[in-house]
Write a protein that holds these residues in place. Structure first.
Motif, PDB file in Angstrom:
ATOM      1  N   TYR A 188      43.567  31.055 -59.235  1.00  0.00           N
ATOM      2  CA  TYR A 188      42.702  31.137 -60.411  1.00  0.00           C
ATOM      3  C   TYR A 188      43.482  31.687 -61.594  1.00  0.00           C
ATOM      4  CZ  TYR A 188      38.584  32.509 -63.148  1.00  0.00           C
ATOM      5  OH  TYR A 188      37.628  32.651 -64.129  1.00  0.00           O
ATOM      6  N   LYS A 218      34.200  27.727 -59.944  1.00  0.00           N
ATOM      7  CA  LYS A 218      32.816  28.137 -60.182  1.00  0.00           C
ATOM      8  C   LYS A 218      31.930  27.772 -59.000  1.00  0.00           C
ATOM      9  CE  LYS A 218      28.963  27.549 -63.440  1.00  0.00           C
ATOM     10  NZ  LYS A 218      28.511  26.858 -64.683  1.00  0.00           N
ATOM     11  N   VAL A 221      32.458  30.109 -56.103  1.00  0.00           N
ATOM     12  CA  VAL A 221      31.867  31.424 -56.337  1.00  0.00           C
ATOM     13  C   VAL A 221      30.346  31.380 -56.277  1.00  0.00           C
ATOM     14  CG1 VAL A 221      31.502  33.189 -58.109  1.00  0.00           C
ATOM     15  CG2 VAL A 221      33.814  32.342 -57.639  1.00  0.00           C
ATOM     16  N   ILE A 229      38.927  35.959 -54.416  1.00  0.00           N
ATOM     17  CA  ILE A 229      39.588  34.968 -55.251  1.00  0.00           C
ATOM     18  C   ILE A 229      40.971  35.491 -55.590  1.00  0.00           C
ATOM     19  CG2 ILE A 229      38.876  35.778 -57.550  1.00  0.00           C
ATOM     20  CD1 ILE A 229      38.082  32.794 -58.112  1.00  0.00           C
ATOM     21  N   LEU A 248      39.129  36.799 -65.747  1.00  0.00           N
ATOM     22  CA  LEU A 248      38.604  37.663 -64.699  1.00  0.00           C
ATOM     23  C   LEU A 248      37.353  38.433 -65.106  1.00  0.00           C
ATOM     24  CD1 LEU A 248      41.943  39.086 -63.248  1.00  0.00           C
ATOM     25  CD2 LEU A 248      40.594  37.143 -62.436  1.00  0.00           C
ATOM     26  N   LEU A 252      34.728  35.111 -64.825  1.00  0.00           N
ATOM     27  CA  LEU A 252      34.462  35.341 -63.397  1.00  0.00           C
ATOM     28  C   LEU A 252      33.368  36.381 -63.166  1.00  0.00           C
ATOM     29  CD1 LEU A 252      35.368  34.654 -60.490  1.00  0.00           C
ATOM     30  CD2 LEU A 252      37.004  36.546 -60.674  1.00  0.00           C
ATOM     31  N   ARG A 253      33.474  37.525 -63.807  1.00  0.00           N
ATOM     32  CA  ARG A 253      32.500  38.591 -63.568  1.00  0.00           C
ATOM     33  C   ARG A 253      31.224  38.413 -64.402  1.00  0.00           C
ATOM     34  NH1 ARG A 253      33.856  41.035 -58.797  1.00  0.00           N
ATOM     35  NH2 ARG A 253      36.031  41.730 -58.824  1.00  0.00           N
ATOM     36  N   TRP A 256      29.880  34.237 -64.242  1.00  0.00           N
ATOM     37  CA  TRP A 256      29.600  33.733 -62.892  1.00  0.00           C
ATOM     38  C   TRP A 256      29.031  34.794 -61.970  1.00  0.00           C
ATOM     39  CZ3 TRP A 256      34.908  30.854 -61.895  1.00  0.00           C
ATOM     40  CH2 TRP A 256      35.021  29.810 -62.830  1.00  0.00           C
ATOM     41  N   PHE A 258      30.456  37.146 -60.226  1.00  0.00           N
ATOM     42  CA  PHE A 258      31.230  37.282 -58.984  1.00  0.00           C
ATOM     43  C   PHE A 258      31.201  38.725 -58.502  1.00  0.00           C
ATOM     44  CE2 PHE A 258      35.610  37.907 -57.101  1.00  0.00           C
ATOM     45  CZ  PHE A 258      35.387  37.171 -55.941  1.00  0.00           C
ATOM     46  N   VAL A 262      39.046  40.447 -56.359  1.00  0.00           N
ATOM     47  CA  VAL A 262      40.133  39.696 -57.000  1.00  0.00           C
ATOM     48  C   VAL A 262      41.445  40.231 -56.446  1.00  0.00           C
ATOM     49  CG1 VAL A 262      41.324  39.145 -59.141  1.00  0.00           C
ATOM     50  CG2 VAL A 262      38.823  39.255 -59.097  1.00  0.00           C
TER      51      VAL A 262
END
Length: 738
Positions: A188, A218, A221, A229, A248, A252-253, A256, A258, A262
Motif C-alpha cells: 500500500y 479498499k 479493508v 496492511i 495512512l 486508510l484510517r 476507510w 481501518f 499498519v
C-alpha cells in the motif's frame, strides 16, 4: 467503531470488573469484548513495554508482553506458500526439516481464474498452513495494479483491473482470517515498479489513485475486513508510503475506518517523526548500522525504538500516538495469537495439494487453439516431444520473498509423463540453457541444470526431436531470475529470454503441430504467434504444476481461465511505456492517468496480442439476448440484467461472462468501457443458465478529484456483455436519472 469508542470504554470497563467479580454475565459482542481487553491490557503496560511492542525483535517476530501473558507476533512471507524458517537474526535458513510447504499458484494465476470460490479456497488453504506453523500474520496477498508488463513483481499481483482485483482479494482475505491468521494486504500503495523501489516518488492524480490504484485495497479493508496492511517501499507526495500521512491517515484510517495494524515493509521506514505521527504501527526490517554490524539488541536502534523512547522521555512528543499504535497491535493479537477459538490448521497435506491443483487448473488460459490441436489426442503409438528448460526447472525457488521450500514440485515434463503413461513415448530436449542456478536465500532445489553444450548443439537436438514427434510441446517463457519475474528488479524487455523466439520459429518449420506453453507471471512478446497453432499461458503453478498442465493439455480439464492483464503486441502498446514513464529513478509521472491496460487500448484503438479477459475453451458458448427489469435507472435504485448462456459444444466447461460499462457522455473523460461485473458459470454440454447482474450507482460513478467525491451523472449508459474486453457479444443501453 470510532464513533462508539466512548460507549465501548464505559461498557467494557464495567464488564471487565463485573466479569472478574462474577457479578453478572457479560452481554458485549465480540468487537466490544476485544476493545475491552485492549483497553485493559493497555492500561497495565509501562512505557518500555509499549515501545518494545511496536518494532521487531528478530527477522520475522515482534515482542509481546510476557509479564501480562501477551504473546509475540510472528510474520511469514506469502502469498503463495509459507516461507521456510530463517535464523533469528539472519536471512540464512534455520535448517528445519519440517517446514516444507505446499506451494500454491502465483496470484497472477488465481486472478486469471476469475473464480471467487477458488480465491476463498486459496485463502483458507494457505491460512491453514500458516496457522499450523503458528504464524500470526501472512504477508499477502498483493494487489498492486499491473501498470507495465516489465514490472518484475507482477506475478505476485492480481492483474490490471481494479474491479477484478477487488473481487478476488476479498474472499482470499476472508479465507486466511478464518484460521485466526491476519492477512496483510500489500504493498500500500503505488508499488508498480521495482527499479529504485525504495526511493522513487510517484506523481499521480487523485482520480487515478482512487479509480485505479486504491479500489482493491479498499475492498480488502471494508469488505474483506483485513486485519493488517503493509506499506509500500516507495514515495507518494514526497513521503515514504510506510509513513505517509495522506495514504495512512487521511484515506486508510479516516475514510476507510481501518482498525487493523499498519506494518512496514522490511526496511521501509526512514524517519522517526513521520513514523510516529503518520499512521505506522509496527516497524520491521529496518537496516540500521547496528544491525548490519551484528550489534546486540540492534533492533533497539529502529526508528520506533530508542529514538522514539528518547523523544518521549525528553518531552518532545507525547504518548497519544504510541497508545494508538499499541491498541492496534493488541487488537491484532486478540484476533489472532490470543484467539482461543482459532483452529489448529494443517500443513503440507494432500487436501492442500488438491486445492493447489484445482486453483492451477482454473487459472490456466488457452490463448490460441487453431485446428483444435488441443486437447492432445493420445494413441498407443503417439510420440510427444517436450522441449524447453521450463519443462524441468523448479519455479517455486526464487523470485524474491515469495521463494519457497516445498514438500514437492511436479515439473511439466514429469506431469506429462505421469498422465500419458508408458503407452505413449515422451522424448525431452533441453532446447536452451537459461538459469542453471538452483538455490535462493539458502533454499536449494537440488537440481543441477548446468549444461556445457553450445546453443547450436541444443537447437540441433531440439529440431531432430521435433521432426520425429506427432506433437511438440515447447515449455518456455520466463523464470524467477533477476530481470525476469523477480522482486528487486524489473524486466529489461518484453521479449522472451535465451533466444526462445528463434527456437520456437525453427521448431514451427519442422513440425506444424506445435504447442507453446508460456510459464510466466507477465505478458511476453510473441512475434511467432501466427506460426504456432496452440498457445497456453501456464503461469507459476506451484507444487502441482505438471499435473495441472497435463490435465489441461490432455483434456481431462476444460480450460476456463481468462487473462487478468493485456498481452501487448509490442512494448510501445503499453500506456506506461508509450509515455516513457516506467522504471525511472527518482520520480515517475503516471501521465496515462486512468488509462491503464485495456482502457488505454480502447482509447488509442490498439489491438492487443491477447486482450484482457481473453481465454478459449474446448467447448463453445452461445450468448442469448439481454433482458432487463427496466431501461431507466434512478440514481438511488438499481438495474438488473439477465442473459442466458448455453454450452453449445460437446464438452462440459465453464465460461466467464464479463460485464463492461460505458458512460456515453460525461463531464470528465472516461474510458470506453470498464469492467463492473463478471460471473464464472459451469455448464454441462447442451445446458443453459441465466446469468444475472445487478448494478447500482457505484458501478456507474467516477471520482471527481476537484470535489473529492464519487459522482454518477445522469444520462445514457451502455452495457457490454463479452468474453473479453475486445470480444463483445451483446449490448444494452439505459438512462440514469436523478
Amino acid at each position: 467503531m470510532k464513533k462508539n469508542l466512548l460507549k465501548i470504554l464505559v461498557l467494557s470497563t464495567w464488564a471487565l470488573f463485573a466479569q472478574a467479580q462474577n457479578l453478572i454475565p457479560v452481554y458485549l459482542d465480540d468487537t466490544q469484548l476485544i476493545e475491552a481487553r485492549v483497553e485493559d491490557a493497555l492500561a497495565r503496560m509501562i512505557l518500555e513495554e509499549k515501545i518494545a511492542m511496536i518494532h521487531a525483535q528478530s527477522k520475522f517476530s515482534s515482542p509481546g508482553v510476557s509479564r501480562l501473558g501477551i504473546p509475540e507476533l510472528w510474520m511469514t512471507d506469502g502469498p503463495h506458500g509459507i516461507r521456510p524458517e530463517v535464523l533469528w537474526d539472519e536471512w540464512d535458513q534455520a535448517g528445519w526439516t519440517n517446514d516444507s510447504c505446499i506451494a500454491f499458484p502465483a496470484l497472477s494465476c488465481l486472478s486469471s481464474s476469475w473464480d471467487k470460490n477458488l480465491a476463498l479456497l486459496y485463502g483458507r488453504s494457505i491460512g491453514e498452513e500458516a496457522r499450523y506453523r503458528n504464524k500470526t500474520v501472512l504477508l499477502g496477498p498483493g494487489v498492486n495494479l499491473y501498470r507495465s508488463p516489465l514490472n518484475g513483481r507482477n506475478f505476485e499481483y492480481m492483474g490490471e483491473d481494479p474491479y477484478l482485483a477487488s473481487q478476488m482479494v476479498v474472499p482470499y482475505v476472508k479465507g486466511v482470517q478464518q484460521n485466526g491468521v491476519a492477512a496483510c494486504v500489500k504493498h500500500y500503495a503505488l508499488n508498480n515498479q521495482e527499479t529504485d523501489r525504495h526511493g522513487v516518488n510517484v506523481v499521480v492524480s487523485d482520480r487515478a489513485l482512487y479509480e485505479i490504484y486504491l479500489p482493491a485495497f479498499k475492498a480488502a479493508v471494508q469488505e474483506g475486513e483485513a486485519w493488517a496492511i503493509m506499506g509500500a517501499y516507495g514515495k507518494y507526495k514526497g513521503q515514504q508510503c510506510c509513513h505517509n500521512e495522506y495514504l495512512l491517515k487521511d484515506i486508510l484510517r479516516d475514510e476507510w475506518d481501518f482498525d487493523g495494524v499498519v506494518i512496514s515493509d522490511w526496511g521501509g521506514v526512514h524517519q522517526t517523526e513521520q513514523a510516529i505521527f503518520n499512521g505506522l504501527d509496527l516497524e520491521y526490517g529496518t537496516w540500521t548500522d547496528g544491525l548490519t554490524m551484528g550489534k546486540t539488541n540492534a533492533y533497539d536502534a529502529y526508528y520506533l525504538a530508542a529514538p522514539y523512547y528518547k523523544m518521549i522521555k525528553e518531552g518532545k512528543v507525547g504518548t497519544k500516538e504510541l497508545d494508538e499504535k499499541v491498541r492496534n497491535i493488541l487488537r491484532l493479537s486478540f484476533r489472532t495469537a490470543m484467539n482461543r477459538n482459532k483452529p489448529y490448521g494443517s500443513f503440507g497435506t494432500d487436501k492442500h495439494a488438491k486445492a493447489s491443483r484445482e486453483i492451477a487448473e482454473g487459472g490456466i488460459v488457452l490463448l490460441k487453439n487453431d485446428n483444435d490441436l488441443l486437447p492432445i489426442s493420445l494413441k498407443s503409438n503417439t510420440r510427444i516431444a517436450v522441449i524447453g528448460e521450463n519443462a524441468i526447472k523448479m519455479m517455486t525457488v526464487g523470485g524474491g520473498s515469495s521463494s519457497l521450500k516445498v514438500k514437492y514440485e511436479i515439473s511439466p515434463l514429469e506431469g506429462i509423463k505421469n498422465r500419458v503413461g508408458d503407452a505413449v513415448e515422451v522424448v525431452y530436449a533441453r532446447g536452451y540453457v537459461g538459469d542453471a542456478e538452483s538455490d535462493y536465500n539458502g533454499v536449494k532445489s537440488g537440481q543441477d541444470l548446468h549444461d556445457n553444450r553450445t546453443a547450436e548443439e541444443l537447437l540441433k537436438e531440439a529440431i531432430e526431436v521435433a521432426k520425429k514427434a506427432d506433437v511438440v510441446i515447447f515449455i518456455g517463457g520466463l523464470n524467477k531470475s533477476k530481470h525476469q519475474d523477480c522482486e528487486g528488479s524489473d524486466r529489461l524487455t518484453l521479449d522472451l529470454p535465451y533466444n526462445q523466439n528463434n527456437i520456437i520459429t525453427e521448431l514451427a518449420k519442422v513440425n506444424k503441430k506445435l504447442v507453446f506453453i508460456n510459464i510466466s507471471g507477465n505478458a511476453v512478446a510473441m512475434p511467432f504467434v501466427k506460426k504456432v497453432p496452440a498457445i497456453v499461458q501456464g503461469w507459476y503453478l506451484g507444487s502441482e504444476t505438471g499435473n495441472a498442465l497435463a490435465s489441461v493439455l490432455m483434456g481431462d480439464v476444460n480450460p476456463s481461465g481468462k487473462l487478468s492483464f493485456t498481452f501487448p503486441v509490442t512494448i510501445e502498446d503499453n500506456s506506461a511505456e508509450a509515455i516513457g514513464e516506467f522504471g525511472l529513478e527518482g520520480e515517475v509521472h503516471y501521465k496515462e492517468d486512468i488509462f491503464v491496460g485495456y482502457r488505454y487500448n480502447d482509447k488509442e484503438k490498439i489491438k492487443a496480442l491477447f486482450p484482457f479477459g481473453h481465454g478459449l475453451s474446448y467447448t463453445t458458448f452461445n450468448y442469448g439476448k439481454i433482458t432487463a427489469d427496466s431501461n431507466v435507472m434512478n440514481v438511488d435504485g438499481s438495474i438488473t440484467l439477465n442473459i442466458p448462456i448455453t454450452n453449445t459444444g460437446s464438452r462440459d466447461g465453464a465460461e466467464v461472462v464479463q460485464l463492461y460499462v460505458q458512460d456515453v457522455k460525461s463531464t470528465l473523460v472516461r474510458p470506453m468501457k470498464e469492467l463492473k461485473g463478471f460471473e464464472k458459470v459451469f455448464l454441462k454440454a447442451g445446458k443453459t443458465k441465466v446469468v444475472s447482474f445487478t448494478l447500482t450507482k457505484e458501478a456507474l460513478s467516477y471520482f471527481d478529484d476537484v470535489k473529492h467525491e464519487w459522482i454518477a451523472e445522469s444520462g445514457k449508459f451502455t452495457l457490454y456483455i463479452g468474453t473479453s474486453s475486445e470480444d463483445i457479444k451483446q449490448t444494452f443501453s439505459f438512462k440514469l436519472t436523478k
